[in-house]
Write a protein that holds these residues in place. Structure first.
Motif, PDB file in Angstrom:
ATOM      1  N   THR A 168       0.841  -1.070  -0.055  1.00 21.33           N
ATOM      2  CA  THR A 168       0.075   0.091  -0.023  1.00 21.33           C
ATOM      3  C   THR A 168       0.723   1.243   0.070  1.00 21.33           C
ATOM      4  O   THR A 168       1.969   1.193   0.271  1.00 21.33           O
ATOM      5  CB  THR A 168      -0.805  -0.002   1.319  1.00 21.33           C
ATOM      6  N   GLU A 169       0.266   2.331  -0.399  1.00 20.48           N
ATOM      7  CA  GLU A 169       0.930   3.640  -0.319  1.00 20.48           C
ATOM      8  C   GLU A 169       1.490   3.993   1.064  1.00 20.48           C
ATOM      9  O   GLU A 169       2.621   4.587   1.405  1.00 20.48           O
ATOM     10  CB  GLU A 169       0.146   4.796  -0.769  1.00 20.48           C
ATOM     11  N   ALA A 170       0.522   3.747   2.260  1.00 18.77           N
ATOM     12  CA  ALA A 170       1.075   3.851   3.302  1.00 18.77           C
ATOM     13  C   ALA A 170       2.348   3.220   3.745  1.00 18.77           C
ATOM     14  O   ALA A 170       3.131   3.659   4.528  1.00 18.77           O
ATOM     15  CB  ALA A 170      -0.193   3.744   4.508  1.00 18.77           C
ATOM     16  N   GLU A 171       2.480   1.779   3.610  1.00 13.13           N
ATOM     17  CA  GLU A 171       3.487   1.227   3.792  1.00 13.13           C
ATOM     18  C   GLU A 171       4.876   1.530   3.054  1.00 13.13           C
ATOM     19  O   GLU A 171       6.000   1.574   3.910  1.00 13.13           O
ATOM     20  CB  GLU A 171       3.197  -0.478   3.276  1.00 13.13           C
ATOM     21  N   VAL A 172       4.674   1.843   1.769  1.00 15.54           N
ATOM     22  CA  VAL A 172       5.576   2.594   0.978  1.00 15.54           C
ATOM     23  C   VAL A 172       6.115   3.930   1.886  1.00 15.54           C
ATOM     24  O   VAL A 172       7.372   4.021   2.003  1.00 15.54           O
ATOM     25  CB  VAL A 172       5.405   2.885  -0.384  1.00 15.54           C
ATOM     26  N   ALA A 173       5.431   4.725   2.133  1.00 14.69           N
ATOM     27  CA  ALA A 173       5.720   5.933   2.945  1.00 14.69           C
ATOM     28  C   ALA A 173       6.592   5.737   4.383  1.00 14.69           C
ATOM     29  O   ALA A 173       7.396   6.319   4.640  1.00 14.69           O
ATOM     30  CB  ALA A 173       4.326   6.700   3.030  1.00 14.69           C
ATOM     31  N   ASN A 174       5.864   4.641   5.192  1.00 21.88           N
ATOM     32  CA  ASN A 174       6.586   4.253   6.108  1.00 21.88           C
ATOM     33  C   ASN A 174       8.093   3.769   6.159  1.00 21.88           C
ATOM     34  O   ASN A 174       8.843   4.345   6.670  1.00 21.88           O
ATOM     35  CB  ASN A 174       5.663   3.353   7.159  1.00 21.88           C
ATOM     36  N   VAL A 175       8.287   3.208   5.097  1.00 19.56           N
ATOM     37  CA  VAL A 175       9.529   2.394   5.014  1.00 19.56           C
ATOM     38  C   VAL A 175      10.406   3.651   4.521  1.00 19.56           C
ATOM     39  O   VAL A 175      11.579   3.691   4.913  1.00 19.56           O
ATOM     40  CB  VAL A 175       9.797   1.415   3.611  1.00 19.56           C
ATOM     41  N   ALA A 188      13.784  13.597  12.070  1.00 20.00           N
ATOM     42  CA  ALA A 188      12.660  14.262  11.604  1.00 20.00           C
ATOM     43  C   ALA A 188      12.468  14.018  10.176  1.00 20.00           C
ATOM     44  O   ALA A 188      13.088  14.694   9.218  1.00 20.00           O
ATOM     45  CB  ALA A 188      12.560  15.832  11.816  1.00 20.00           C
ATOM     46  N   SER A 189      11.515  13.190   9.723  1.00 26.21           N
ATOM     47  CA  SER A 189      11.214  12.958   8.100  1.00 26.21           C
ATOM     48  C   SER A 189       9.792  12.497   7.937  1.00 26.21           C
ATOM     49  O   SER A 189       9.108  12.117   8.799  1.00 26.21           O
ATOM     50  CB  SER A 189      11.969  11.561   7.733  1.00 26.21           C
ATOM     51  N   THR A 190       9.187  13.100   6.998  1.00 32.29           N
ATOM     52  CA  THR A 190       8.054  12.836   6.494  1.00 32.29           C
ATOM     53  C   THR A 190       7.765  12.685   5.120  1.00 32.29           C
ATOM     54  O   THR A 190       8.739  13.221   4.186  1.00 32.29           O
ATOM     55  CB  THR A 190       7.210  14.093   6.792  1.00 32.29           C
ATOM     56  N   VAL A 191       6.842  11.700   4.626  1.00 32.01           N
ATOM     57  CA  VAL A 191       6.397  11.520   3.188  1.00 32.01           C
ATOM     58  C   VAL A 191       5.217  12.349   3.138  1.00 32.01           C
ATOM     59  O   VAL A 191       4.194  11.830   3.824  1.00 32.01           O
ATOM     60  CB  VAL A 191       6.445  10.199   2.919  1.00 32.01           C
ATOM     61  N   TYR A 192       5.088  13.125   2.031  1.00 29.93           N
ATOM     62  CA  TYR A 192       3.789  13.923   1.697  1.00 29.93           C
ATOM     63  C   TYR A 192       3.290  12.939   0.481  1.00 29.93           C
ATOM     64  O   TYR A 192       4.039  12.868  -0.692  1.00 29.93           O
ATOM     65  CB  TYR A 192       4.100  15.401   1.448  1.00 29.93           C
ATOM     66  N   ILE A 201      -1.180  18.326  -0.903  1.00 29.24           N
ATOM     67  CA  ILE A 201      -0.241  17.176  -0.493  1.00 29.24           C
ATOM     68  C   ILE A 201      -0.252  17.081   1.080  1.00 29.24           C
ATOM     69  O   ILE A 201      -0.055  18.108   1.696  1.00 29.24           O
ATOM     70  CB  ILE A 201       1.293  17.287  -1.123  1.00 29.24           C
ATOM     71  N   GLU A 202      -0.557  15.741   1.117  1.00 34.58           N
ATOM     72  CA  GLU A 202      -0.839  15.380   2.869  1.00 34.58           C
ATOM     73  C   GLU A 202       0.100  14.782   3.508  1.00 34.58           C
ATOM     74  O   GLU A 202       0.652  13.735   2.816  1.00 34.58           O
ATOM     75  CB  GLU A 202      -2.263  14.892   2.655  1.00 34.58           C
ATOM     76  N   PRO A 203       0.592  14.927   4.585  1.00 33.83           N
ATOM     77  CA  PRO A 203       1.398  13.827   5.263  1.00 33.83           C
ATOM     78  C   PRO A 203       0.779  12.545   5.300  1.00 33.83           C
ATOM     79  O   PRO A 203      -0.395  12.262   6.103  1.00 33.83           O
ATOM     80  CB  PRO A 203       1.608  14.558   6.571  1.00 33.83           C
ATOM     81  N   VAL A 204       1.439  11.622   4.935  1.00 26.93           N
ATOM     82  CA  VAL A 204       1.033  10.189   4.857  1.00 26.93           C
ATOM     83  C   VAL A 204       1.883   9.347   6.177  1.00 26.93           C
ATOM     84  O   VAL A 204       1.247   8.518   6.706  1.00 26.93           O
ATOM     85  CB  VAL A 204       1.172   9.403   3.783  1.00 26.93           C
ATOM     86  N   ALA A 205       3.154   9.468   6.264  1.00 27.19           N
ATOM     87  CA  ALA A 205       4.045   8.940   7.429  1.00 27.19           C
ATOM     88  C   ALA A 205       5.024   9.805   7.831  1.00 27.19           C
ATOM     89  O   ALA A 205       5.626  10.600   6.952  1.00 27.19           O
ATOM     90  CB  ALA A 205       4.474   7.563   6.607  1.00 27.19           C
ATOM     91  N   SER A 206       5.179   9.936   8.950  1.00 26.39           N
ATOM     92  CA  SER A 206       6.029  10.703   9.783  1.00 26.39           C
ATOM     93  C   SER A 206       6.919   9.876  10.711  1.00 26.39           C
ATOM     94  O   SER A 206       6.389   8.975  11.516  1.00 26.39           O
ATOM     95  CB  SER A 206       5.453  12.004  10.253  1.00 26.39           C
ATOM     96  N   GLY A 267       4.260  12.900  -4.757  1.00 27.15           N
ATOM     97  CA  GLY A 267       4.295  13.802  -3.635  1.00 27.15           C
ATOM     98  C   GLY A 267       5.785  14.341  -3.329  1.00 27.15           C
ATOM     99  O   GLY A 267       6.505  14.566  -4.193  1.00 27.15           O
ATOM    100  N   ALA A 268       6.225  14.148  -2.211  1.00 26.00           N
ATOM    101  CA  ALA A 268       7.496  14.647  -1.908  1.00 26.00           C
ATOM    102  C   ALA A 268       7.865  13.976  -0.314  1.00 26.00           C
ATOM    103  O   ALA A 268       7.331  13.538   0.474  1.00 26.00           O
ATOM    104  CB  ALA A 268       7.545  16.152  -1.610  1.00 26.00           C
ATOM    105  N   LEU A 269       9.413  13.747  -0.398  1.00 25.06           N
ATOM    106  CA  LEU A 269      10.056  13.098   0.880  1.00 25.06           C
ATOM    107  C   LEU A 269      10.792  14.464   1.386  1.00 25.06           C
ATOM    108  O   LEU A 269      11.614  14.939   0.775  1.00 25.06           O
ATOM    109  CB  LEU A 269      10.994  12.193   0.552  1.00 25.06           C
ATOM    110  N   VAL A 270      10.452  14.584   2.831  1.00 21.92           N
ATOM    111  CA  VAL A 270      11.473  15.884   3.643  1.00 21.92           C
ATOM    112  C   VAL A 270      11.850  15.216   4.874  1.00 21.92           C
ATOM    113  O   VAL A 270      11.421  14.515   5.496  1.00 21.92           O
ATOM    114  CB  VAL A 270      10.103  16.828   3.898  1.00 21.92           C
TER     115      VAL A 270
END
Length: 521
Positions: A168-175, A188-192, A201-206, A267-270
């Motif tokens: 899932t997208e959420a699993e990708v974002a968490n990894v 401090a890292s976040t995937v939007y 663009i919304e934060p999906v995993a942080s 989205g973006a990785l921050v």
């Protein structure tokens, strides 16, 4: 510490040697103007680290790295160059370079290079102090030898494995956020991810540290943040002083440095730091590599979801065709038979009933072909050895040959799903017979290069301009053709992982060549 510096520019090479001598107490500095001299020095001196420019007279720094790795697998190798850009950095990192430092002409470049050498070798830098801040890993003698680049490469490898397995997208974002924190040594890292309905663009995993910053990562809309800017432009940015950026979302943010990497429309990785000027070109290059892996995983998830929806629609279609079309069709054929019987009893002849019978048969043929077309796309689950000669024999019994001659010119077998490859052969043979009005010789044999088999005929052939269209669903040049026969052939071929192309046979007819096939005796 024995450091070999490689640079074709004599003045630059001497400057590097002098500056590193000042910053690395007790180090012995060696120099070489090209790759060959560098390899000669490696063969005779106890070198513990190589520092090379990218542009060398006898190749690139990456070429030298590969040659060094042949005999010195773990020897630290740093690229110190003003050539290229992030693309060069990404190439270097992918090749296994230990570190990448930009020779940008500033006074701090030698200090940074000395720090990277110390990190890679476990040495110390004169008058050097660890980076300030509670997030960034300070370099120590215990941490340095196998940290930094090896740690980053390990994190990238582990992330790639996790991303491939994500469903899932959420699993990708968490990894991705966990990998980003490990790679950059920051908490401090976040995937939007982009929400098309909300155009945001919304934060999906942080990570936990990102969640604790000013109430957690916000949602960004068009034009109101650095993150949106990077997302829209599609290029990574390393911001050294976030509060002073014209697109800063919150001027009061405690984040001073920010690395933002786009995820190709997803989205973006921050990654953020409390210290200014934290990120360099190597950080950007590693961020880009991680982002590319995350994008591939997101594309895979999206494709899987699209395929699931497509299969659900296909299942509904098959259900409708199987029941809601076939049942009324059976009723119509039954009523037609009753009408004919009653008319026969009355001695009445109605010529146009034959047209009705033909039309119903055509509908039944189309329905059968559509159902086969819908079901033959999945990959075969239980392939086995199937004799090509046996497939020809099967067609003799299953197809109305109408005077056609079927020939097996090989005794080889192929590994395939028997039922589905039989259907493909039936359709191909039937196609040859229909286009030649039955008087045709169809031959099946092995390709000369051993990569597959062919089925050819001596009929009228297929014009060169039409050969790209014969596999299109609905395309037919005969009155009785459904237009799905050869499409089913192509679908069965593709489901097996083979490829098919149309050529002219030696007799001027059509020749179908199927390659990528596993042939067995």
């Amino acid at each position: 510490m024995h450091v070999l510096c490689v640079d074709p520019d004599v003045g630059s090479l001497e400057d590097t040697r002098v500056e590193l001598s000042r910053r690395l107490p007790g180090a012995t500095l060696y120099t070489a103007p090209d790759g060959e001299r560098a390899l000669e020095t490696l063969a005779t001196e106890p070198i513990t680290c190589v520092v090379s420019d990218y542009d060398l007279p006898d190749g690139s720094g990456i070429d030298l790295l590969e040659r060094v790795r042949e005999g010195h697998v773990t020897l630290p190798f740093l690229l110190f160059t003003g050539a290229g850009s992030e693309a060069v950095a990404a190439e270097a990192i992918a090749a296994g370079v230990t570190g990448y430092v930009v020779d940008d002409g500033t006074e701090g470049r030698y200090a940074k290079l000395a720090e990277r050498i110390a990190e890679a070798t476990g040495g110390t830098v004169a008058d050097a102090t660890p980076a300030v801040g509670d997030e960034r890993r300070a370099v120590s003698e215990a941490d340095a030898p196998d940290a930094v680049c090896p740690r980053r490469l390990t994190a990238l490898h582990e992330a790639t494995t996790g991303l491939i397995a994500a469903d899932t997208e959420a699993e990708v974002a968490n990894v991705a956020v966990e990998a980003a924190s490990e790679i950059h040594g920051l908490a401090a890292s976040t995937v939007y991810l982009y929400d098309a309905d909300a155009n945001a663009i919304e934060p999906v995993a942080s990570t936990g540290a990102a969640e604790n910053l000013s109430g957690g990562p916000p949602t960004y809309g068009p034009g109101d943040s650095i993150v949106w800017r990077v997302f829209e432009r599609g290029e990574p940015e390393a911001i050294g002083n976030v509060p002073e950026d014209p697109d800063v979302f919150d001027p009061e943010t405690p984040i001073r440095s920010q690395l933002t990497v786009p995820l190709a429309g997803h989205g973006a990785l921050v990654v953020g730091s409390h210290e200014p000027g934290t990120f360099d070109d190597e950080d950007v290059a590693f961020g880009r590599i991680l982002a590319d892996s995350a994008v591939a995983a997101l594309d895979q998830v999206s494709s899987r979801e699209d395929l699931t929806r497509q299969n659900e629609r296909l299942d509904r279609f098959v259900g409708v065709v199987s029941h809601d079309v076939r049942n009324p069709l059976a009723v119509a054929k039954g009523r037609l038979d009753l009408a004919r019987a009653e008319l026969d009893r009355e001695g009445i002849e109605v010529d146009h009933l034959g047209d009705v019978d033909y039309a119903l048969d055509r509908i039944e043929t189309l329905v059968g072909d559509l159902l086969r077309l819908a079901r033959d796309g999945a990959a075969p689950t239980d392939p086995e050895a199937v004799s090509l000669a046996a497939l020809v024999d099967h067609c003799r019994a299953a197809v109305d040959t109408d005077g056609a001659t079927l020939v097996a010119a090989t005794d080889r077998s192929i590994r395939a799903d028997t039922g589905r490859v039989r259907q493909a052969f039936e359709n191909a043979v039937r196609n040859a017979i229909e286009h030649a009005d039955g008087d045709v010789v169809v031959t099946v044999g092995e390709l000369a290069d051993g990569t597959g088999f062919y089925l050819e005929d001596d009929g009228p052939g297929i014009p060169a301009d039409d050969r790209d269209r014969v596999f299109d669903a609905g395309y037919s040049t005969t009155r009785n053709g459904s237009g799905f026969g050869l499409r089913i052939v192509e679908q069965v071929v593709e489901a097996h992982g083979w490829t098919v192309r149309v050529e002219e046979s030696t007799a001027g007819g059509a020749r179908f060549e199927v390659s990528g096939v596993e042939l067995v005796d």
